[in-house]
Design an enzyme around this catalytic site. Structure first.
Site, PDB file in Angstrom:
ATOM      1  CE1 TYR A 123      -3.180  -2.900   0.216  1.00 56.15           C
ATOM      2  CE2 TYR A 123      -4.531  -1.275   1.336  1.00 56.15           C
ATOM      3  CZ  TYR A 123      -4.407  -2.486   0.699  1.00 56.15           C
ATOM      4  OH  TYR A 123      -5.514  -3.274   0.535  1.00 56.15           O
ATOM      5  CE  LYS A 171       0.413 -17.985  -1.403  1.00 56.12           C
ATOM      6  NZ  LYS A 171      -0.641 -19.013  -1.433  1.00 56.12           N
ATOM      7  CG  ASP A 204      -3.483 -19.843   0.146  1.00 57.97           C
ATOM      8  OD1 ASP A 204      -2.780 -19.754   1.178  1.00 57.97           O
ATOM      9  OD2 ASP A 204      -3.068 -20.345  -0.913  1.00 57.97           O
ATOM     10  CG  ASP A 228      -8.021  -3.469   2.902  1.00 57.44           C
ATOM     11  OD1 ASP A 228      -9.118  -3.360   3.494  1.00 57.44           O
ATOM     12  OD2 ASP A 228      -7.719  -2.787   1.910  1.00 57.44           O
TER      13      ASP A 228
END
Ligand code: NAI
Ligand code: MG
Length: 334
Positions: A123, A171, A204, A228
């Site tokens: 971001y 991740k 995930d 988010d």
């Protein structure tokens, strides 16, 4: 008397702000609101989505309650929310999602608190065209310093609130450097809190686990983009975006806002649910140690949820923003 900057914001912002200030005033909160403007409203009125007066006020008072701000997609100004989080080093975005009484949802016992890293990740706004309109790239930044701040905040919160477990989401199997670093910092900090269980999960898998069995989670900490997305998911688990508040907290400043945006589709119709923004304001009261006041207002909200005729349509009610507000005010003294 607490001086607090108040930014009503765009879309449904002014309606939910009126509701929240009405309820806080009725409850006797000793607050001097310093009213400022930002976002699309400021862009239209002053030609600047983030006026200096607003920044100066936050710099001076270090505390703000902020309504949602519209960010145009694609062309137009960049997110004012992201800019403010960065400017005041509000490193942790704290988003609780808790099952509420009398609210229909698929789970009865969700009580999790998401800590989202708030100043970097994907971001930071470092995007560029490699070739105009056919090849774009975006940079993600993860630093040890920012990771430490948010992860330590999550553990300190767990310790203070007697929570049992911290789950770090990443991740790192694919993003070996950025997420790898975040995870490494998590493992180091976890050693300082032997009394708190620590686990890590790949994002995930986390998305599936949260939908299947969200009761298993307690405190969660993750990077900006994952936080988010997963925090909106968490809102959905407890009845929707109208029900979850948030705090942006730094070492010496804090800004409170709802998880949801400016909801232009329902703006001006007196149907916006003010609960999310009100819960953000209660987090603010707790932040300034007005715990009894926050509890009293929370109980009044719970009581009000029983009467669907005053609740807003998003939670199955037939009422309105103003009807709900009036009912909470009445219930404050019960
Ligand atoms: P949104 O959260 O504004 O709306 C998503 C859906 O939820 C809409 O159907 C809306 O009607 C509903 N909803 C949201 N809040 C509600 C409430 N309090 N009561 C009842 N229903 C509610 O998300 P969207 O549409 O993606 O974004 C709209 C604008 O808000 C965009 O410009 C976006 O950039 C901005 N935004 C600002 C945020 C902030 O200021 N922190 C956060 C998220 C989005
Ligand atoms: Mg969001």
């Amino acid at each position: 008397m607490h001086d607090i900057v108040l930014i009503p914001g765009d879309g449904i912002g002014p309606e939910i702000t009126k509701s929240v200030t009405t309820i806080l005033d009725a409850a006797g909160a000793d607050i001097n609101w310093i009213k400022c403007t930002a976002g699309l409203t400021a862009q239209e009125e002053l030609g600047n989505p983030l006026p200096d007066e607003t920044l100066d006020a936050i710099k001076k008072y270090r505390l703000a309650l902020k309504g949602p701000l519209t960010t145009p997609i694609g062309a137009g100004f960049r997110s004012v929310n992201v800019a403010m989080r960065k400017k005041f080093e509000l490193h942790s975005n704290i988003r609780p999602a808790k099952t509420l009484p009398h609210i229909e949802s698929r789970f009865d016992n969700v009580d999790l608190v998401m800590f989202r890293e708030n100043t970097e990740g994907l971001y930071i706004g470092k995007e560029q065209w490699v070739k105009e309109n056919s090849h774009a790239e975006s940079i993600a930044v993860v630093t040890r310093e920012a990771s430490e701040k948010v992860i330590r905040s999550a553990f300190e919160y767990a310790k203070k609130k007697n929570r049992k477990k911290v789950t770090l989401i990443h991740k790192a199997n694919i993003l070996k450097f950025t997420c790898g670093l975040f995870m490494e910092v998590g493992e180091e900090i976890a050693k300082d809190y032997p009394e708190i269980e620590y686990e890590d999960l790949i994002v995930d898998n986390m998305a599936m686990q949260m939908v299947l069995q969200p009761e298993q989670f307690d405190v969660i900490v993750t990077t900006n983009l994952f936080g988010d997305i997963l925090s909106d998911l968490a809102s959905g688990l407890v009845g929707g975006l109208g029900l979850t508040g948030a705090a942006n907290v730094g070492d010496d400043a804090a800004m409170f806002e709802a998880v949801h945006g400016s909801a232009p589709d329902i703006a001006g119709q007196n149907v916006a649910n003010p609960i999310a923004f009100l819960l953000s304001a209660l987090m603010m009261l707790e932040h300034i140690d007005e715990n009894d006041l926050a509890d009293r207002i929370r109980q009044a909200v719970y009581l009000t949820l029983e009467d669907k005729s005053v609740c807003t349509p998003d939670i199955g009610g037939s009422g309105s923003t103003t009807a709900f507000t009036e009912a909470v005010v009445k219930n404050l003294n019960k």
